[in-house]
Enzyme design. Structure first.
Site, short mmCIF file in Angstrom:
data_model
loop_
_atom_site.label_atom_id
_atom_site.label_comp_id
_atom_site.label_asym_id
_atom_site.label_seq_id
_atom_site.Cartn_x
_atom_site.Cartn_y
_atom_site.Cartn_z
NE ARG A 182 37.38 36.14 46.20
CZ ARG A 182 37.12 37.44 46.17
NH1 ARG A 182 36.41 37.93 45.20
NH2 ARG A 182 37.58 38.24 47.10
NE ARG A 186 38.77 22.67 50.81
CZ ARG A 186 40.04 23.05 50.77
NH1 ARG A 186 40.90 22.60 51.66
NH2 ARG A 186 40.45 23.88 49.82
NE ARG A 260 41.05 47.84 53.11
CZ ARG A 260 41.04 48.60 54.20
NH1 ARG A 260 40.76 49.90 54.13
NH2 ARG A 260 41.33 48.07 55.38
NE ARG A 291 47.52 37.68 54.57
CZ ARG A 291 47.68 37.24 53.33
NH1 ARG A 291 47.43 35.98 53.04
NH2 ARG A 291 48.11 38.03 52.38
CD GLU A 316 48.50 40.96 54.58
OE1 GLU A 316 49.27 40.08 54.18
OE2 GLU A 316 47.29 40.98 54.30
CE1 TYR A 364 43.87 39.75 45.34
CE2 TYR A 364 43.14 37.65 44.47
CZ TYR A 364 44.04 38.39 45.19
OH TYR A 364 45.13 37.78 45.73
CG ASP A 366 45.07 34.17 43.10
OD1 ASP A 366 45.49 35.08 43.85
OD2 ASP A 366 44.37 33.22 43.51
C1 LIG Z 1 49.19 40.45 49.66
C2 LIG Z 1 48.96 39.74 48.36
C3 LIG Z 1 49.13 38.37 48.31
C4 LIG Z 1 48.92 37.70 47.11
N1 LIG Z 1 49.10 36.35 47.12
C5 LIG Z 1 48.96 35.68 45.97
C6 LIG Z 1 49.17 34.26 45.94
O1 LIG Z 1 49.49 33.64 46.96
N2 LIG Z 1 49.02 33.63 44.76
C7 LIG Z 1 48.67 34.28 43.61
O2 LIG Z 1 48.56 33.65 42.56
N3 LIG Z 1 48.46 35.63 43.61
C8 LIG Z 1 48.60 36.33 44.75
N4 LIG Z 1 48.40 37.70 44.76
C9 LIG Z 1 48.04 38.38 43.50
C10 LIG Z 1 49.29 38.79 42.68
O3 LIG Z 1 50.07 39.69 43.43
C11 LIG Z 1 48.80 39.44 41.38
O4 LIG Z 1 48.03 38.51 40.65
C12 LIG Z 1 49.93 39.90 40.46
O5 LIG Z 1 50.91 40.66 41.13
C13 LIG Z 1 49.33 40.76 39.36
O6 LIG Z 1 50.31 41.05 38.38
P1 LIG Z 1 50.24 42.40 37.55
O7 LIG Z 1 51.39 42.36 36.61
O8 LIG Z 1 48.89 42.59 37.00
O9 LIG Z 1 50.40 43.57 38.64
P2 LIG Z 1 51.56 43.93 39.65
O10 LIG Z 1 52.27 42.72 40.12
O11 LIG Z 1 50.97 44.82 40.65
O12 LIG Z 1 52.58 44.78 38.75
C14 LIG Z 1 52.25 46.05 38.28
C15 LIG Z 1 53.54 46.82 38.12
O13 LIG Z 1 53.23 48.06 37.46
C16 LIG Z 1 54.03 49.07 38.02
N5 LIG Z 1 53.37 50.35 37.78
C17 LIG Z 1 52.14 50.73 38.19
N6 LIG Z 1 51.87 51.99 37.77
C18 LIG Z 1 52.95 52.41 37.09
C19 LIG Z 1 53.27 53.62 36.42
N7 LIG Z 1 52.43 54.66 36.38
N8 LIG Z 1 54.49 53.74 35.84
C20 LIG Z 1 55.37 52.70 35.87
N9 LIG Z 1 55.10 51.52 36.49
C21 LIG Z 1 53.92 51.39 37.08
C22 LIG Z 1 54.11 48.72 39.50
O14 LIG Z 1 55.23 49.32 40.10
C23 LIG Z 1 54.19 47.20 39.45
O15 LIG Z 1 55.52 46.76 39.46
C24 LIG Z 1 48.55 38.39 45.94
C25 LIG Z 1 48.37 39.77 46.00
C26 LIG Z 1 48.57 40.45 47.18
C27 LIG Z 1 48.34 41.92 47.23
#
Ligand SMILES: Cc1cc2nc3c(=O)[nH]c(=O)nc-3n(C[C@H](O)[C@H](O)[C@H](O)COP(=O)(O)OP(=O)(O)OC[C@H]3O[C@@H](n4cnc5c(N)ncnc54)[C@H](O)[C@@H]3O)c2cc1C
Length: 394
Positions: A182, A186, A260, A291, A316, A364, A366
Site C-alpha cells: 500500500r 516514487r 489496534r 507521530r 500518538e 481499514y 479511509d
Molecule cells: C488515526 C487515524 C487517522 C485517520 N486518518 C484518515 C485520513 O487522513 N483520511 C481518511 O480518509 N481517513 C482517515 N482515517 C479513517 C477514518 O477515521 C475512518 O474511515 C472513518 O472514521 C470510518 O467511519 P465509520 O463511520 O465507519 O466509523 P467511526 O468513525 O469509527 O464511527 C463509528 C461510531 O460508532 C460508535 N459506536 C461503536 N460501537 C457502538 C455501540 N455499541 N453503541 C453505540 N455507538 C457505537 C462509535 O462511538 C463511533 O462514533 C483515519 C483513522 C484513524 C484511526
C-alpha cells in the site's frame, strides 16, 4: 434535529454517528422522508473524524488524530460538499530518522538526502534495483520480505522496520506483505502524500460537517448511549444499521478480532510553529510514539490561526485493544480474517440488520470509502426495506 420518541416506535435505527451512520441517517431522513433514531455511545457525533475548536487556542483539533479528506470518487466528493466547503490543504508528511527529517512517501528527494547523492530518476531506479537485488523474492509472504525486495535493507531499516513494529505491536515478519504494497515509492519529486483528484479539510471542521448532515427534523440523535442499552426496546420489525465492532455485537462468540488503538498526548506550545508541518512520523524504534500531529497547519484558509503565537500538538501512541476500549485499526492477520468470516456469515442470518463502516466491516477504510459504502448500501439494502411499508408506530 427532531425530538426523540420511544425506542420501539422507530422503523429505522442507526448505530454509530461516524461517516457511515451519519450518511445512512441523512439518506433515510431526506430520501425516504422517514424518522430515524441515530445512536452513539460517545458524547459527540462524527466518529473518529470528529474535530472541534480548541478552547484556549481556537485551533481546530482532530480528536482522534489527523484526518485529511481525499478521494477520486466524484459522487462522494459532491456528497460531502453538500455539507461543507473544503480548503486547499494538500497533505505532506515528513519522517524523522536518527534526528534527520525526510519527505515521505519515499521519493527522489528522500533517496538523495538519505544516500547523500544527486541521482536522476533513472539513476535512482537502477540504484534501488541494486539495493534490493539480494532480497528479490516473488513469493514474499510478509511485510519485511516484501519491503526489502522492493527497496533494499537500508531504506527498510531506516523508515519502515521500527515504525511498523511500533504501529502494529508485532515484528514486521508477522505482518502481511500487502501492508507494504500500500505504501508508494516514487522516482520523482512529488512530495504530496495523496494523489487523489480531490483533497482538503472542511473549512469549519468535521464537527460542523457532520452536524450539517444530521441537522434534519427526521433525525433523532441519542448520544452517550450504547447499543446494548436500547437493544431490548427495539421494535422487532425495525431495520438496524450497525457500525460498531462486529465481534462485540456477537458477544465475542467466535473470539476477539485483533484491533489496534491509539492514545494521544496533548501539548500546547507558546510558539507560532512547533514542527513546520501537520504530521511528523517518528520512525526510530527507540522513540515510543509514532507521530506528532500539529493541527494549525490544516487551516490554510485561516492565516490568523496559523500565525497565532500558540500551537497545539498530539503525540500518538499505538497499543492493542482490550475489550470495551475504542478500536481504531483492524490488525487483519490471517487468524483475524478467519474469525471475521465466521462473524460475517452469522451477520447474514440477521435479516433486519445491516453491518457496515470501518468497525462493522472489519476493514481499514479511509473516509471516502466509508461514504461510498454507505451510499451504496443505502440504495441496495435500506431503500428496498422501505417498500415493505412496515408499520411500527405504537
Ligand atoms: C488515526 C487515524 C487517522 C485517520 N486518518 C484518515 C485520513 O487522513 N483520511 C481518511 O480518509 N481517513 C482517515 N482515517 C479513517 C477514518 O477515521 C475512518 O474511515 C472513518 O472514521 C470510518 O467511519 P465509520 O463511520 O465507519 O466509523 P467511526 O468513525 O469509527 O464511527 C463509528 C461510531 O460508532 C460508535 N459506536 C461503536 N460501537 C457502538 C455501540 N455499541 N453503541 C453505540 N455507538 C457505537 C462509535 O462511538 C463511533 O462514533 C483515519 C483513522 C484513524 C484511526
Amino acid at each position: 434535529m427532531g425530538k426523540m420518541r420511544q425506542v420501539n416506535s422507530y422503523k429505522y435505527v442507526v448505530i454509530g454517528s461516524g461517516p457511515f451512520g451519519s450518511t445512512i441517517a441523512h439518506k433515510i431522513a431526506t430520501q425516504l422522508n422517514q424518522e430515524v433514531l441515530l445512536v452513539d455511545k460517545r458524547d459527540h457525533i462524527g466518529g473518529n473524524c470528529f474535530s472541534s475548536p480548541h478552547k484556549e487556542t481556537g485551533i481546530e483539533t482532530h480528536h482522534y488524530g489527523s484526518h485529511i479528506f481525499h478521494t477520486s470518487n466524484k459522487k462522494v466528493w459532491d456528497y460531502v460538499n453538500l455539507f461543507s466547503d473544503f480548503n486547499d490543504y494538500r497533505h505532506i508528511v515528513y519522517a524523522k530518522s536518527k534526528g534527520i527529517s525526510y519527505t515521505l512517501p519515499l521519493n527522489l528527494t528522500t533517496i538523495n538526502s538519505f544516500f547523500k547523492s544527486d541521482l536522476s530518476p533513472q539513476e535512482a531506479r537502477s540504484f534501488i534495483e541494486k539495493e534490493s537485488e539480494l532480497f528479490k523474492n516473488k513469493d514474499a509472504s510478509n511485510f519485511e520480505e516484501k519491503a526489502k525486495s522492493l527497496i533494499g535493507e537500508k531504506l527498510y531499516q531506516a523508515f519502515f522496520s521500527g515504525y511498523s513494529e511500533k504501529q502494529w505491536g508485532t515484528s514486521p515478519l508477522n505482518l502481511p506483505a500487502s501492508t507494504f504494497s500500500r505504501l508508494p515509492i516514487r522516482y520523482n519529486r512529488d512530495h504530496f502524500y495523496f494523489s487523489d483528484q480531490y483533497e482538503g479539510i472542511p473549512t469549519n471542521g468535521y464537527g460542523k460537517l457532520f452536524l450539517n448532515m444530521i441537522n434534519h427534523p427526521n433525525i433523532h440523535l441519542k448520544l452517550k448511549t450504547d447499543f446494548k442499552e436500547i437493544k431490548p426496546y427495539l421494535n422487532p420489525n425495525a431495520l438496524v444499521i450497525y457500525s460498531g465492532p462486529l465481534d462485540e455485537f456477537f458477544h465475542y462468540c467466535f473470539g476477539d478480532l485483533g484491533w489496534r488503538t491509539l492514545t494521544f498526548e496533548k501539548e500546547v506550545h507558546d510558539c507560532e510553529d512547533y514542527q513546520g508541518c501537520a504530521v511528523m512520523n517518528y520512525v526510530d524504534k527507540e522513540i515510543p510514539y509514532t507521530r506528532i500531529h500539529e493541527f494549525k497547519h490544516y487551516q490554510t484558509h485561516l492565516p490568523h490561526i496559523r500565525k497565532s503565537q500558540k500551537t497545539i500538538t498530539f503525540k500518538e501512541y499505538s497499543t492493542f485493544v482490550k475489550r470495551g476500549e475504542t478500536p481504531y485499526y483492524p490488525v487483519n492477520s490471517k487468524e483475524d480474517r478467519e474469525i471475521f468470516q465466521l462473524y460475517w456469515k452469522e451477520s447474514l442470518n440477521l435479516k433486519n440488520y445491516i453491518f457496515g463502516g470501518r468497525l462493522g466491516s472489519y476493514q481499514y477504510f479511509d473516509m471516502h470509502q466509508v461514504f461510498a459504502q454507505a451510499l451504496h448500501l443505502f440504495e441496495e439494502k435500506v431503500r428496498p426495506y422501505d417498500q415493505y411499508k412496515i408499520n411500527v408506530s405504537v
